[in-house]
Enzyme design. Sequence first.
Site, mmCIF file in Angstrom:
data_model
loop_
_atom_site.group_PDB
_atom_site.id
_atom_site.type_symbol
_atom_site.label_atom_id
_atom_site.label_comp_id
_atom_site.label_asym_id
_atom_site.label_seq_id
_atom_site.Cartn_x
_atom_site.Cartn_y
_atom_site.Cartn_z
ATOM 1 C CB CYS A 1 -0.991 -0.052 1.154
ATOM 2 S SG CYS A 1 -2.414 0.998 0.868
ATOM 3 N NE ARG B 1 -8.833 5.083 3.990
ATOM 4 C CZ ARG B 1 -7.596 5.555 3.871
ATOM 5 N NH1 ARG B 1 -7.380 6.665 3.196
ATOM 6 N NH2 ARG B 1 -6.576 4.928 4.422
ATOM 7 C CG HIS C 1 -3.191 -3.678 4.369
ATOM 8 N ND1 HIS C 1 -1.945 -3.157 4.584
ATOM 9 C CD2 HIS C 1 -3.916 -2.674 3.819
ATOM 10 C CE1 HIS C 1 -1.919 -1.883 4.183
ATOM 11 N NE2 HIS C 1 -3.105 -1.566 3.709
HETATM 12 N N1 GLN Z 1 -2.040 6.809 2.322
HETATM 13 C C1 GLN Z 1 -2.166 5.869 1.267
HETATM 14 C C2 GLN Z 1 -3.522 5.836 0.591
HETATM 15 O O1 GLN Z 1 -4.543 6.095 1.211
HETATM 16 C C3 GLN Z 1 -1.768 4.513 1.780
HETATM 17 C C4 GLN Z 1 -2.724 3.869 2.754
HETATM 18 C C5 GLN Z 1 -2.219 2.547 3.260
HETATM 19 O O2 GLN Z 1 -1.021 2.333 3.315
HETATM 20 N N2 GLN Z 1 -3.115 1.676 3.652
HETATM 21 O O3 GLN Z 1 -3.575 5.559 -0.590
#
Ligand code: GLN
Length: 236
Positions: free
Chosen positions: A91, A125, A188
């Site tokens: 990520c 998101r 993840h």
């Molecule tokens: N900040 C990054 C995004 O939102 C990574 C988020 C994360 O590592 N889960 O794309």
Amino acid sequence: MRDSVVRIGLLLPEVLGTYGDTGNAQVLCQRLRWRGYEAEVVPAGLGEPVPSTVDLYLLGGGEDGAQALAAAHLRKHWRALSRGAVVFGVCAGLQVLGTRFRGLDGVDHDGLGLLDVTTEPGERRAVAELVATSSGLLPEPLTGFENHLGVSKLGADSEPLGQVVRGTGNGDGTEGAVTGRVVGTYLHGPALARNPALADLLLSWTAGHPLGPLEVPEVDRLRVERLAATRRRRTP
Ligand code: GLN
């Protein structure tokens, strides 16, 4: 694996440890130990040099501010940044391994350029279970969960790690990126606990030869359970 102890470099766990991805280091160590190797995790935090004598590097996920800090630090201190190293980023880690990423404030940050990937904030998101078919590197589908706003675009020098079956991944139907022995993913879980074949692929690249199979029924059960859960959630 150059000497008797395999060293797993865990980069900036205090800023790239928000989503539990530091567990990937434990998974790699344990899979090595089960095979009779000695292994240790070598954490390298902010303010410390990045060790050049580890066998494999790991980067996890983190929030935008932490990610910008991590990229600036690694660009300055990762002197052994080598085209040949095995590197796995999740990520924010994927985005930092890319060439450039943009924060919510519209500011562009240089990445490490180990992956041909640029990232910008998306509209929504992505927070969900993520399932992808592997594009040839792995014998089984990839499973994990995602939590990111970033949308990533691959250039000609990176291949996707997989094609999205459920979830968002890179945002265009592909998931993750691979250039040589550098791999990035939005998974993840930790990803290497959920995807033992991916863990063993990284370890076989590190060893320079394929590793024998391991029977771990708990991991098999976890995969079956998580893949079934995503199918259930989709059923009306
Ligand atoms: N900040 C990054 C995004 O939102 C990574 C988020 C994360 O590592 N889960 O794309």
